[in-house]
Design a protein around this motif. Sequence first.
Motif, mmCIF file in Angstrom:
data_model
loop_
_atom_site.group_PDB
_atom_site.id
_atom_site.type_symbol
_atom_site.label_atom_id
_atom_site.label_comp_id
_atom_site.label_asym_id
_atom_site.label_seq_id
_atom_site.Cartn_x
_atom_site.Cartn_y
_atom_site.Cartn_z
ATOM 1 N N ALA A 145 8.480 4.350 -7.399
ATOM 2 C CA ALA A 145 8.200 3.635 -6.160
ATOM 3 C C ALA A 145 7.540 2.301 -6.489
ATOM 4 N N ASN A 146 8.129 1.215 -6.012
ATOM 5 C CA ASN A 146 7.632 -0.112 -6.342
ATOM 6 C C ASN A 146 7.769 -1.058 -5.154
ATOM 7 N N ALA A 147 6.984 -2.130 -5.194
ATOM 8 C CA ALA A 147 7.052 -3.177 -4.177
ATOM 9 C C ALA A 147 7.571 -4.457 -4.823
ATOM 10 N N VAL A 148 8.312 -5.234 -4.048
ATOM 11 C CA VAL A 148 8.946 -6.443 -4.564
ATOM 12 C C VAL A 148 8.611 -7.645 -3.686
ATOM 13 N N ARG A 182 1.483 7.026 -6.503
ATOM 14 C CA ARG A 182 0.354 7.867 -6.927
ATOM 15 C C ARG A 182 0.582 9.333 -6.577
ATOM 16 N N LEU A 183 1.099 9.578 -5.399
ATOM 17 C CA LEU A 183 1.236 10.947 -4.904
ATOM 18 C C LEU A 183 2.486 11.661 -5.403
ATOM 19 N N ILE A 213 0.837 -1.206 0.000
ATOM 20 C CA ILE A 213 0.000 0.000 0.000
ATOM 21 C C ILE A 213 0.869 1.252 0.000
ATOM 22 N N LEU A 214 1.906 1.256 0.840
ATOM 23 C CA LEU A 214 2.785 2.423 0.926
ATOM 24 C C LEU A 214 3.459 2.692 -0.415
ATOM 25 N N ALA A 215 3.945 1.640 -1.065
ATOM 26 C CA ALA A 215 4.578 1.804 -2.375
ATOM 27 C C ALA A 215 3.604 2.390 -3.389
ATOM 28 N N MET A 216 2.385 1.867 -3.414
ATOM 29 C CA MET A 216 1.394 2.336 -4.378
ATOM 30 C C MET A 216 0.951 3.770 -4.071
ATOM 31 N N LEU A 237 -3.004 -7.959 -4.356
ATOM 32 C CA LEU A 237 -4.309 -7.508 -3.886
ATOM 33 C C LEU A 237 -4.570 -6.110 -4.431
ATOM 34 N N ARG A 238 -5.542 -5.999 -5.292
ATOM 35 C CA ARG A 238 -5.801 -4.740 -5.990
ATOM 36 C C ARG A 238 -6.344 -3.642 -5.080
ATOM 37 N N GLN A 239 -6.765 -4.022 -3.892
ATOM 38 C CA GLN A 239 -7.214 -2.995 -2.945
ATOM 39 C C GLN A 239 -6.096 -2.006 -2.641
ATOM 40 N N ALA A 240 -4.837 -2.436 -2.830
ATOM 41 C CA ALA A 240 -3.696 -1.547 -2.585
ATOM 42 C C ALA A 240 -3.711 -0.337 -3.511
ATOM 43 N N ASP A 241 -4.403 -0.435 -4.637
ATOM 44 C CA ASP A 241 -4.488 0.673 -5.586
ATOM 45 C C ASP A 241 -5.573 1.682 -5.215
#
Length: 253
Positions: free
Chosen positions: A171-174, A164-165, A157-160, A226-230
């Motif tokens: 910024a990416n998650a691995v 966005r901001l 979530i933090l990466a996404m 999990l697309r909720q992260a977007d």
Amino acid sequence: MARIFITGSVDGLGQLAANALVHKGHSVVLHARNRERSKYGLAMVPGAEAVLTGDLSSIEETKNLADQVNALGQFDAIIHNAGVYQMHENKLTLDGLPPLFAVNTIAPYVLTCLIKQPHRLIYTSSGMHKQADPNLSGLNQEKLSITYSDSKFHNLILAMAVARLRPDIYANAVDPGWVPTKMGGPGAPDNLQKGFATQVWLAVSSDEQAKISGMYLHHQKPDRYLRQADQGAVQEKFLSFCENLTGIALPFV
């Protein structure tokens, strides 16, 4: 030559990534929990620029770590690698938090807020995030209930949210996979080399494919998550909880 700061880089994937980057000719600043481990870290990563210390289970020490990083100047990339799987969950930190939540979730949030923004941010998540509660119902100040899977969902979530901001930052998650480190255990089935290769690639590669943002990657390829992260509402719930808990806000919200 790029300059990279890596949390939790005394052993495991953080140390392997640090050595790989040093061998490529980049400047790497390590992070250790305390002075004793910092000596070990410098011995294990010859050629590292420096090692900074700070216990990420403490909000105050994490804030101090951010100050140490800023005192060294600008960084091109930060790899938020530090994490724990289980850490005396029946014992709370001095801040009254479960250690797993403090280290895995709050520390990368605080460091993201306080460190001068680099060009690239890499957050270590896990495929286990898919087992998390996508509604963040465990983020309850009266009764905090967080699993390892939840904490890795928080990293995503933090990466996404940052992607966005801050469209000017990569910024990416691995997901490094289940690899045979101290955390993963000797029987872990995934490839250890591939476990840190994506982080290194995202941190320094001039490959156009590495200049991406808002992605969840496994072995240098986009993977399901999990697309909720977007979702903006999920991101705002997470960011607001962290801000209320720490008193620290993302500077670009």
